[in-house]
Design a protein around this motif. Sequence first.
Motif, PDB file in Angstrom:
ATOM      1  N   SER A 290       0.905  -1.029   0.600  1.00  0.00           N
ATOM      2  CA  SER A 290      -0.180   0.179   0.247  1.00  0.00           C
ATOM      3  C   SER A 290       0.902   1.267  -0.149  1.00  0.00           C
ATOM      4  CB  SER A 290      -0.548  -0.005   1.220  1.00  0.00           C
ATOM      5  OG  SER A 290      -1.054  -1.633   1.104  1.00  0.00           O
ATOM      6  N   LEU A 291       2.201   0.988   0.636  1.00  0.00           N
ATOM      7  CA  LEU A 291       2.723   2.045   0.566  1.00  0.00           C
ATOM      8  C   LEU A 291       3.323   2.699  -0.357  1.00  0.00           C
ATOM      9  CD1 LEU A 291       4.802   2.011   4.090  1.00  0.00           C
ATOM     10  CD2 LEU A 291       2.562   3.216   4.038  1.00  0.00           C
ATOM     11  N   GLY A 292       4.146   3.726  -0.927  1.00  0.00           N
ATOM     12  CA  GLY A 292       4.605   4.067  -2.228  1.00  0.00           C
ATOM     13  C   GLY A 292       5.109   5.310  -2.382  1.00  0.00           C
ATOM     14  N   LEU A 293       5.767   5.483  -3.681  1.00  0.00           N
ATOM     15  CA  LEU A 293       6.119   7.411  -3.589  1.00  0.00           C
ATOM     16  C   LEU A 293       5.103   8.042  -4.158  1.00  0.00           C
ATOM     17  CD1 LEU A 293       8.482   9.505  -3.648  1.00  0.00           C
ATOM     18  CD2 LEU A 293       8.827   8.842  -5.830  1.00  0.00           C
ATOM     19  N   PHE A 294       4.420   6.780  -4.685  1.00  0.00           N
ATOM     20  CA  PHE A 294       2.718   7.544  -5.841  1.00  0.00           C
ATOM     21  C   PHE A 294       1.683   7.557  -5.522  1.00  0.00           C
ATOM     22  CE2 PHE A 294       6.364   7.368  -8.787  1.00  0.00           C
ATOM     23  CZ  PHE A 294       7.061   8.791  -8.527  1.00  0.00           C
ATOM     24  N   HIS A 295       0.797   7.914  -5.080  1.00  0.00           N
ATOM     25  CA  HIS A 295      -0.736   7.823  -4.820  1.00  0.00           C
ATOM     26  C   HIS A 295      -1.072   8.385  -5.244  1.00  0.00           C
ATOM     27  CE1 HIS A 295       0.579   5.354  -1.210  1.00  0.00           C
ATOM     28  NE2 HIS A 295       1.810   6.172  -0.853  1.00  0.00           N
ATOM     29  N   ASP A 296      -1.380   8.401  -6.877  1.00  0.00           N
ATOM     30  CA  ASP A 296      -2.155   9.313  -7.768  1.00  0.00           C
ATOM     31  C   ASP A 296      -3.644   8.110  -8.797  1.00  0.00           C
ATOM     32  OD1 ASP A 296       0.212   7.932  -8.946  1.00  0.00           O
ATOM     33  OD2 ASP A 296      -0.525   8.377 -11.132  1.00  0.00           O
ATOM     34  N   ASP A 297      -3.192   7.082  -7.827  1.00  0.00           N
ATOM     35  CA  ASP A 297      -4.067   5.990  -7.839  1.00  0.00           C
ATOM     36  C   ASP A 297      -5.375   5.773  -7.351  1.00  0.00           C
ATOM     37  OD1 ASP A 297      -2.505   5.065  -6.459  1.00  0.00           O
ATOM     38  OD2 ASP A 297      -2.437   2.746  -6.934  1.00  0.00           O
ATOM     39  N   ILE A 298      -5.291   7.121  -6.466  1.00  0.00           N
ATOM     40  CA  ILE A 298      -6.463   6.666  -5.726  1.00  0.00           C
ATOM     41  C   ILE A 298      -8.199   7.523  -5.925  1.00  0.00           C
ATOM     42  CG2 ILE A 298      -7.503   8.545  -3.571  1.00  0.00           C
ATOM     43  CD1 ILE A 298      -4.883   8.106  -2.042  1.00  0.00           C
ATOM     44  N   LEU A 299      -8.813   6.880  -5.926  1.00  0.00           N
ATOM     45  CA  LEU A 299     -10.046   7.178  -6.994  1.00  0.00           C
ATOM     46  C   LEU A 299     -10.856   9.191  -6.334  1.00  0.00           C
ATOM     47  CD1 LEU A 299     -12.236   6.236  -9.070  1.00  0.00           C
ATOM     48  CD2 LEU A 299     -13.409   5.839  -7.391  1.00  0.00           C
ATOM     49  N   ILE A 300     -10.808   9.529  -7.631  1.00  0.00           N
ATOM     50  CA  ILE A 300     -11.529  11.383  -6.611  1.00  0.00           C
ATOM     51  C   ILE A 300     -13.015  10.659  -6.205  1.00  0.00           C
ATOM     52  CG2 ILE A 300     -11.884  13.516  -7.473  1.00  0.00           C
ATOM     53  CD1 ILE A 300      -8.907  12.513  -6.680  1.00  0.00           C
ATOM     54  N   SER A 301     -13.478  10.898  -5.684  1.00  0.00           N
ATOM     55  CA  SER A 301     -14.114  11.085  -4.782  1.00  0.00           C
ATOM     56  C   SER A 301     -15.926  12.358  -6.065  1.00  0.00           C
ATOM     57  CB  SER A 301     -15.069  11.313  -3.558  1.00  0.00           C
ATOM     58  OG  SER A 301     -15.039  10.544  -2.935  1.00  0.00           O
ATOM     59  N   LYS A 302     -16.625  11.658  -6.746  1.00  0.00           N
ATOM     60  CA  LYS A 302     -18.063  12.505  -7.066  1.00  0.00           C
ATOM     61  C   LYS A 302     -18.640  12.989  -6.906  1.00  0.00           C
ATOM     62  CE  LYS A 302     -15.161  10.535 -11.798  1.00  0.00           C
ATOM     63  NZ  LYS A 302     -15.750  10.481 -12.365  1.00  0.00           N
ATOM     64  N   GLY A 303     -18.821  12.449  -5.372  1.00  0.00           N
ATOM     65  CA  GLY A 303     -19.798  12.536  -4.444  1.00  0.00           C
ATOM     66  C   GLY A 303     -20.258  12.314  -3.369  1.00  0.00           C
ATOM     67  N   TRP A 304     -21.062  12.806  -2.482  1.00  0.00           N
ATOM     68  CA  TRP A 304     -21.062  12.233  -1.480  1.00  0.00           C
ATOM     69  C   TRP A 304     -20.995  10.018  -1.290  1.00  0.00           C
ATOM     70  CZ3 TRP A 304     -20.627  14.670   3.114  1.00  0.00           C
ATOM     71  CH2 TRP A 304     -20.497  16.358   3.265  1.00  0.00           C
ATOM     72  N   LEU A 305     -21.944  10.057  -2.731  1.00  0.00           N
ATOM     73  CA  LEU A 305     -21.843   9.234  -2.556  1.00  0.00           C
ATOM     74  C   LEU A 305     -21.428   7.912  -3.739  1.00  0.00           C
ATOM     75  CD1 LEU A 305     -26.249   8.038  -2.441  1.00  0.00           C
ATOM     76  CD2 LEU A 305     -24.694   8.100  -0.444  1.00  0.00           C
ATOM     77  N   GLU A 306     -20.077   9.273  -4.391  1.00  0.00           N
ATOM     78  CA  GLU A 306     -19.058   7.997  -5.327  1.00  0.00           C
ATOM     79  C   GLU A 306     -17.913   8.460  -5.191  1.00  0.00           C
ATOM     80  OE1 GLU A 306     -19.115   8.999 -10.577  1.00  0.00           O
ATOM     81  OE2 GLU A 306     -21.111   9.965  -9.241  1.00  0.00           O
ATOM     82  N   PRO A 307     -17.489   7.766  -4.403  1.00  0.00           N
ATOM     83  CA  PRO A 307     -17.893   6.042  -4.512  1.00  0.00           C
ATOM     84  C   PRO A 307     -18.760   6.263  -2.965  1.00  0.00           C
ATOM     85  CG  PRO A 307     -15.618   6.464  -3.610  1.00  0.00           C
ATOM     86  CD  PRO A 307     -15.674   7.424  -4.262  1.00  0.00           C
ATOM     87  N   LEU A 308     -19.046   5.322  -2.902  1.00  0.00           N
ATOM     88  CA  LEU A 308     -20.122   5.055  -2.191  1.00  0.00           C
ATOM     89  C   LEU A 308     -19.001   4.780  -0.662  1.00  0.00           C
ATOM     90  CD1 LEU A 308     -23.437   4.169  -0.590  1.00  0.00           C
ATOM     91  CD2 LEU A 308     -22.076   1.966  -0.700  1.00  0.00           C
TER      92      LEU A 308
END
Length: 641
Positions: A290-308
């Motif tokens: 899980s640890l690493g130099l880059f964490h740009d693979d984190i999904l951006i939240s587009k709303g309160w329920l996206e992602p849930l």
Amino acid sequence: MKWTASFLLSLIIAFAFYWGLDSKFQFDDYANIVKNDQLHITDTTADSLKSVIFSGHSGTLMRPISMISFSFNYVSTGLDPFYFKVTNLAIHIVNTILVFFLSCLLVSRLFPHWLNHDKRITQFAFFAALVWGLSPINLTSVLYVVQRMTSLSAFFVFVGMLSYIHARQFYDKESYLKSYLLLIGVVFAGLLSVLSKENGLLLFVYIFLIEIVIFKGKSFYPVVNKPFLVFFSLTLLLPAVLVLVYTLINPSWIFQGYVSTNYGPAGRVLTEARVLWSYISWIILPNNYSLGLFHDDILISKGWLEPLSTIFAVIAHVTVIAGMIFLWLRNKLPGLVFGVALFYSSHLIESTVIALEIAHEHRNYVGAFGIAFSLVYLLCLVDQKKRIIFTVAMSLYCLFLLLITVQRASGWGQGLESALIEAEHHPESAAAHYEVGRQYTALPDLSEGNFSEKAKQSFKLASSLDKGRADALFALFMMSLREQSSVDPLLLEELHARLQNGPVYASHASWLKTFVACYKEQTCAINQEQMMGLLQSALNNPSVVNAGLTASVIFSATADFLAHSGNYENALEMAKHAVQHTKRNQIFIIDLINLSLHFRDLETAKKWLPIFEEKDYFGAYKSDIRRMRDRLNELSSGGDI
């Protein structure tokens, strides 16, 4: 006993990170240190250090304390990454010792019945410091050289926290002079911390937490102690009011940064709610996948329920914070309240609305102490009588952290090998795959082992994973030019589209500068039409006018290209735009004056040279001004050099 514990802490921490000291420079190390000519001084005279003070490319205040520390490394040992990392490790060891003594003071207040049991206090503080010092999430603040900015800022933060506690204790003993001197020292520690990295300003928030949780706010009630009221009014309340007023008058300082992102303020705050839980899990139960130099693979939240998971993350934070407030009001579990509050407070700047990248491990350098302190505190409460359970449990946990950190340090910064591991652990990270491609192209013989094709595959994958950034497309274009092979028209079309319609990234401006340089020096086969097309696409981006320093670099690169083509009138216009888009970096005024002198436009040079002299408040550019003044006088007298 405490100094024996400090010595043992030093040995363990040194052993844990020793395995990564032979690693290479990484990523942002190159822009801030390796390729930063202003930093490469040959002595430590006042004039040289003035140049270094303004050499920082990060942060609003350019972080002069950190830059000076880098320059001392350069003067002593050149650009050998080993000695830079040894210095970082030394700072981390000192910080661990400071955390140990800070924990001693805190636990003495939390468990006053331990005051006659120095061994218990020392044991608690030892494990709190060891858990923090060994935490694998802190590795980037040690072996990633440029993150000395974080650890150096934290050094002054810990000094400030220690000084405040001693000031409070002296005040309670009516040693007022010592108390006031220490409070002044806290202010200076805060200033030095801010000049190392801007989030050092949070020192005064941490101190406020110490006051209201550890000292139970006795400076404010039942009798108000004026010196401490004045202290917090000047260091916490006044800055907060000034920031609020400035934001109301000029909200663009927050929103301007979003021209370099594909999300807005709401998306960032909602995403950070999930990221904070990731940080907590990485601190408590770390793993090297899980640890690493880059964490740009984190999904951006587009709303309160996206992602849930977003709504659940927010509800969990609200529950925890409400629980801590309840415990604080009831004066229950103060050690837990302080630790959790310290963690949340440490993210007030970097994990809220300000448009920074979504996640970086070094943002937890101070906050991880809050988590470590809370863990040790809770276990200590569970085991009030049988110390053997506490000792064994903490020893095993620290051994676990040690093994993870040693494993991570051993594979850190080893060029292509480390990049491949990073990409394997983070397959959805565009930055990780881009780094793999970059490492392939850095190999001495790119043609061997089909490395060229592997580099292209990595760049193509990076480009497909992040359709906003153009870095991988730039790299593919550069490879085609240097191989003198035909350029894929679809690649160029997509490159132009991203430059014109996507976020305005600082890395795009750097690439444009690189291409202008290779066009001028004829080190790659880019032609005039291609070069002008790239620059024009970047200039046509509607967000470029709000891109600040990044816009200035784009305008400057365009001016450089136009000047080389002999188009002085338009080059001068672009150079003026470069100056106007940033008030911080004076290098663009130097470029403008040099441009006018090169084309013998004496009127423009005479106009801008006095302006530049006025802006050089600290005399950092004295030699540049002298050189340009001499050149102007030479041309004015009809001569030439």
